[in-house]
Design an enzyme around this catalytic site. Structure first.
Site, PDB file in Angstrom:
ATOM      1  N   SER A  66       0.836  -1.192   0.000  1.00  0.00           N
ATOM      2  CA  SER A  66       0.000   0.000   0.000  1.00  0.00           C
ATOM      3  C   SER A  66       0.875   1.248   0.000  1.00  0.00           C
ATOM      4  CB  SER A  66      -0.913   0.012   1.237  1.00  0.00           C
ATOM      5  OG  SER A  66      -1.543   1.272   1.384  1.00  0.00           O
ATOM      6  N   ALA A 121     -12.387   7.297   9.558  1.00  0.00           N
ATOM      7  CA  ALA A 121     -13.174   8.525   9.639  1.00  0.00           C
ATOM      8  C   ALA A 121     -14.657   8.297   9.387  1.00  0.00           C
ATOM      9  CB  ALA A 121     -12.644   9.555   8.636  1.00  0.00           C
ATOM     10  N   ASP A 170     -22.767  -0.025   3.359  1.00  0.00           N
ATOM     11  CA  ASP A 170     -21.491   0.516   2.903  1.00  0.00           C
ATOM     12  C   ASP A 170     -21.057  -0.141   1.594  1.00  0.00           C
ATOM     13  OD1 ASP A 170     -21.660   1.903   5.233  1.00  0.00           O
ATOM     14  OD2 ASP A 170     -19.989   0.889   6.227  1.00  0.00           O
TER      15      ASP A 170
END
Length: 383
Positions: A66, A121, A170
């Site tokens: 990543s 977040a 989601d």
């Protein structure tokens, strides 16, 4: 972005990527903590998200790297995998595990992820990674799964492999989002409709409180269990499968079945929040943005007082917005306990909003929030 990431991929793996994909984050405009109660939610995809570049290798290993994290992993191809620790690569690894349980014979792959969603977040960075990985593998290896199957598979990764009892909203929003549209999703039937989300003179401001939270370590699972307790109590007197089958009036009629005051508060939020989604869809359909904003404020108040998933940071943002004349609606979004709030901010006031909110927030909390202006974007796709 694709060209820059391709250079990073080359430097990390000494080969060029053969394919690239993007999946957005999401915000939920209204309808919070009711996805796992069979309710209606109104999410939209946002322009921030996660990119994945990949290429095959001949080493029979999965390499996860990543741009955002130092942690990386090289894992030998196996028939199944288990979660290890709390590292980010458990999310794509869980997708590999689920696809292999369905009969896919995985091959060696080099994978590079990059995201511009703030981690922790409440903008669904985890769902973005899950759906992105599932979509990419399905596309690359012609596995034949449709989008809804990939959504369900990604939810299973979140629930079982990762261990978070979240609903399907989601992953659904990440997969099915459309530019300038909101989705009104029935989380019980998975039927949905698209609602125009033309905000006119307003735009979506996302305010990250910069208080991160790990959902599996928070009280999220506790709220999930409290709703189960409420449902089981109500089942002693009425035949229902989900709390959101009730209207507010019907819940009030049968509320004596719930003897615990806290459990009743949780159920009351769920039922009334579900009603607010109906009203919000009607308001957007006819362009009544101020009514939509009023419903946002009401949602936040309920999440604060009845569901108790807000906190001083989120409340500070919403309190500021309620007194700022160029904002017509604001609320926490996501699971709460930190994370983000959203606001409908009039165009042209971005700098003034950011300055005044920052001053207020620092005075109240002691450190600044982060403020983003995002567009409502498309769902997962090849890029």
């Amino acid at each position: 972005m694709k060209e820059q990431l391709a250079e990073v991929f080359q430097s990390r793996y000494q080969q060029d990527p053969t394919a690239s994909y993007f999946a957005p984050g999401r915000v939920n405009l209204i309808g919070e903590h009711i996805d796992y109660n069979g309710g209606l939610v109104m999410p939209c995809a946002i322009s921030a998200g996660t990119w994945l570049l990949l290429a095959p290798n001949t080493d029979r290993v999965l390499r996860f790297k990543s741009v955002n994290f130092e942690e990386e992993a090289t894992i030998s191809i196996a028939k199944s995998y288990t979660k290890t620790g709390k590292e980010w690569y458990n999310y794509p690894l869980g997708v590999f595990n689920e696809l292999q349980q369905l009969g896919w014979d995985a091959t060696g792959l080099d994978l590079l992820f990059f995201g511009n969603i703030p981690i922790g977040a409440g903008l669904s960075s985890s769902a973005s990674i899950e759906v992105l990985t599932a979509f990419a593998l399905n596309d690359q290896f012609k596995l034949g799964h449709d989008k809804l199957e990939l959504v369900k598979l990604s939810k299973k990764v979140e629930n079982i492999f990762i261990g978070l009892n979240s609903g399907i909203m989601d992953q659904f929003a990440v997969a099915f989002g459309e530019a300038d549209k909101a989705l009104v999703l029935n989380c019980d039937t998975l039927k949905y409709k698209v609602v125009d989300c033309a905000l006119g003179d307003y735009q979506l401001a996302i305010v990250n409180t910069n208080k991160t939270r790990k959902l599996e370590e928070s009280k999220y699972n506790e709220r999930f269990a409290e709703c189960e307790t409420a449902l089981n109590a109500l089942k002693q007197g009425i035949n229902i499968h989900n709390l959101c089958e009730l209207t507010a009036e019907k819940l009030a009629l049968h509320s004596p079945l719930i003897t615990d005051e806290t459990i009743l508060k949780r159920a009351t939020h769920v039922v009334k929040e579900n009603d607010r989604v109906h009203l919000a869809a009607k308001a957007l359909n006819v362009g009544e943005l101020e009514e939509f904003g009023r419903l946002m404020y009401a949602s936040h108040q309920s999440l604060k007082e009845l569901y108790e998933v807000s906190g001083k940071e989120l409340d500070a943002v919403v309190d500021f917005c309620s007194g700022y004349e160029h904002v017509i609606g604001a609320r926490m979004t996501g699971a709460g306990f930190g994370g983000c709030a959203i606001a409908l901010l009039k165009k042209g006031y971005e700098e003034d909003f950011a300055k005044q909110l920052t001053d207020y927030y620092v005075a109240e909390i002691g450190y600044p929030a982060a403020i983003y202006i995002h567009q409502i974007g498309d769902g997962v796709k090849a890029v």
